[in-house]
Design a protein around this motif. Sequence first.
Motif, mmCIF file in Angstrom:
data_model
loop_
_atom_site.group_PDB
_atom_site.id
_atom_site.type_symbol
_atom_site.label_atom_id
_atom_site.label_comp_id
_atom_site.label_asym_id
_atom_site.label_seq_id
_atom_site.Cartn_x
_atom_site.Cartn_y
_atom_site.Cartn_z
ATOM 1 N N SER A 71 0.861 -1.186 0.000
ATOM 2 C CA SER A 71 0.000 0.000 0.000
ATOM 3 C C SER A 71 0.898 1.236 0.000
ATOM 4 C CB SER A 71 -0.886 0.007 1.254
ATOM 5 O OG SER A 71 -0.090 0.250 2.414
ATOM 6 N N GLU A 72 0.305 2.389 -0.209
ATOM 7 C CA GLU A 72 1.090 3.625 -0.182
ATOM 8 C C GLU A 72 1.745 3.834 1.185
ATOM 9 O OE1 GLU A 72 -1.439 6.768 -1.603
ATOM 10 O OE2 GLU A 72 -1.243 6.095 -3.690
ATOM 11 N N GLN A 73 1.004 3.561 2.244
ATOM 12 C CA GLN A 73 1.575 3.686 3.589
ATOM 13 C C GLN A 73 2.745 2.727 3.751
ATOM 14 O OE1 GLN A 73 -1.090 3.137 6.921
ATOM 15 N NE2 GLN A 73 0.602 2.852 8.341
ATOM 16 N N GLU A 74 2.574 1.490 3.295
ATOM 17 C CA GLU A 74 3.644 0.499 3.430
ATOM 18 C C GLU A 74 4.877 0.882 2.604
ATOM 19 O OE1 GLU A 74 1.252 -3.655 4.248
ATOM 20 O OE2 GLU A 74 1.342 -2.873 2.196
ATOM 21 N N ILE A 75 4.671 1.451 1.431
ATOM 22 C CA ILE A 75 5.814 1.888 0.614
ATOM 23 C C ILE A 75 6.583 2.982 1.354
ATOM 24 C CG2 ILE A 75 6.556 3.036 -1.516
ATOM 25 C CD1 ILE A 75 4.141 1.699 -2.893
ATOM 26 N N THR A 76 5.845 3.890 1.965
ATOM 27 C CA THR A 76 6.492 4.952 2.742
ATOM 28 C C THR A 76 7.275 4.355 3.902
ATOM 29 O OG1 THR A 76 4.717 6.466 2.148
ATOM 30 C CG2 THR A 76 6.094 7.095 4.005
ATOM 31 N N GLU A 77 6.658 3.438 4.630
ATOM 32 C CA GLU A 77 7.335 2.808 5.765
ATOM 33 C C GLU A 77 8.535 1.977 5.303
ATOM 34 O OE1 GLU A 77 4.040 0.781 7.604
ATOM 35 O OE2 GLU A 77 3.397 2.603 8.654
ATOM 36 N N LEU A 78 8.398 1.285 4.183
ATOM 37 C CA LEU A 78 9.513 0.520 3.625
ATOM 38 C C LEU A 78 10.668 1.448 3.258
ATOM 39 C CD1 LEU A 78 10.746 -2.115 2.511
ATOM 40 C CD2 LEU A 78 9.450 -1.697 0.388
ATOM 41 N N THR A 79 10.339 2.586 2.689
ATOM 42 C CA THR A 79 11.367 3.563 2.313
ATOM 43 C C THR A 79 12.071 4.106 3.555
ATOM 44 O OG1 THR A 79 10.133 4.102 0.320
ATOM 45 C CG2 THR A 79 11.783 5.714 1.052
ATOM 46 N N TYR A 80 11.310 4.392 4.599
ATOM 47 C CA TYR A 80 11.935 4.820 5.854
ATOM 48 C C TYR A 80 12.824 3.711 6.420
ATOM 49 C CZ TYR A 80 9.757 9.360 6.545
ATOM 50 O OH TYR A 80 9.402 10.681 6.432
ATOM 51 N N ALA A 81 12.374 2.462 6.338
ATOM 52 C CA ALA A 81 13.186 1.347 6.838
ATOM 53 C C ALA A 81 14.523 1.279 6.100
ATOM 54 C CB ALA A 81 12.421 0.032 6.699
ATOM 55 N N VAL A 82 14.493 1.470 4.789
ATOM 56 C CA VAL A 82 15.730 1.459 4.004
ATOM 57 C C VAL A 82 16.600 2.660 4.392
ATOM 58 C CG1 VAL A 82 16.722 1.569 1.685
ATOM 59 C CG2 VAL A 82 14.672 0.179 2.093
ATOM 60 N N MET A 83 15.992 3.824 4.544
ATOM 61 C CA MET A 83 16.740 5.021 4.937
ATOM 62 C C MET A 83 17.439 4.810 6.283
ATOM 63 S SD MET A 83 13.928 7.974 3.970
ATOM 64 C CE MET A 83 14.435 8.971 5.341
ATOM 65 N N VAL A 84 16.710 4.267 7.241
ATOM 66 C CA VAL A 84 17.252 4.118 8.588
ATOM 67 C C VAL A 84 18.395 3.111 8.618
ATOM 68 C CG1 VAL A 84 16.707 3.303 10.918
ATOM 69 C CG2 VAL A 84 15.212 4.934 9.782
ATOM 70 N N ILE A 85 18.230 1.947 7.980
ATOM 71 C CA ILE A 85 19.318 0.967 8.030
ATOM 72 C C ILE A 85 20.538 1.497 7.289
ATOM 73 C CG2 ILE A 85 18.559 -0.427 6.047
ATOM 74 C CD1 ILE A 85 20.389 -1.594 9.291
ATOM 75 N N ASN A 86 20.338 2.242 6.221
ATOM 76 C CA ASN A 86 21.483 2.833 5.537
ATOM 77 C C ASN A 86 22.195 3.842 6.437
ATOM 78 O OD1 ASN A 86 22.067 2.055 2.594
ATOM 79 N ND2 ASN A 86 19.828 2.043 2.714
ATOM 80 N N GLY A 87 21.448 4.587 7.233
ATOM 81 C CA GLY A 87 22.055 5.512 8.183
ATOM 82 C C GLY A 87 22.862 4.775 9.236
#
Length: 160
Positions: A116-132
């Motif tokens: 879903s759009e919410q899940e895509i946003t959360e998935l993107t944040y998950a990728v951002m955070v682990i990369n950080g």
Amino acid sequence: MTARLDTTTQSPQLFRKFGEISMALKKSSLEHPLQALVEIRASQINGCTFCLDMHVKQATLQGEKPLRLHHVAGWRESTLFSPRERAALAWTEALTTLSPQGVSDELYRQVRGEFSEQEITELTYAVMVINGWNRLNVAFRTPPGVLDQAYGLDKAGLAV
């Protein structure tokens, strides 16, 4: 490996805030096994042994099958991942190794077909955070396993 410095003591407020983002993601709508795959794959790409070690141990404690963990690096050729997991892994790779062209419409359509759009946003944040986290731990050479006891990861039975 010898750590260069301890970010928790040098910038405790920033470390705490970044940790809060990580904890908020654990309460997102994304299932924990999927989040673990994202964390493991990004950590592999970034060469972050500290995070790779941590997230493999966490996934093991959460019941992830060892063979699936071994297949994460070769997920494209493996039959062990669902279409949803494959889309998340492709999204993780695309955002971890951003190309000059950005993220393709084809990949976005694939991800949109599974999330879903919410899940895509959360998935993107998950990728951002682990990369950080990866960048922080690679930069300061955090040795793998140093927080196992503090985080209960010694219970995974994966110590050397």
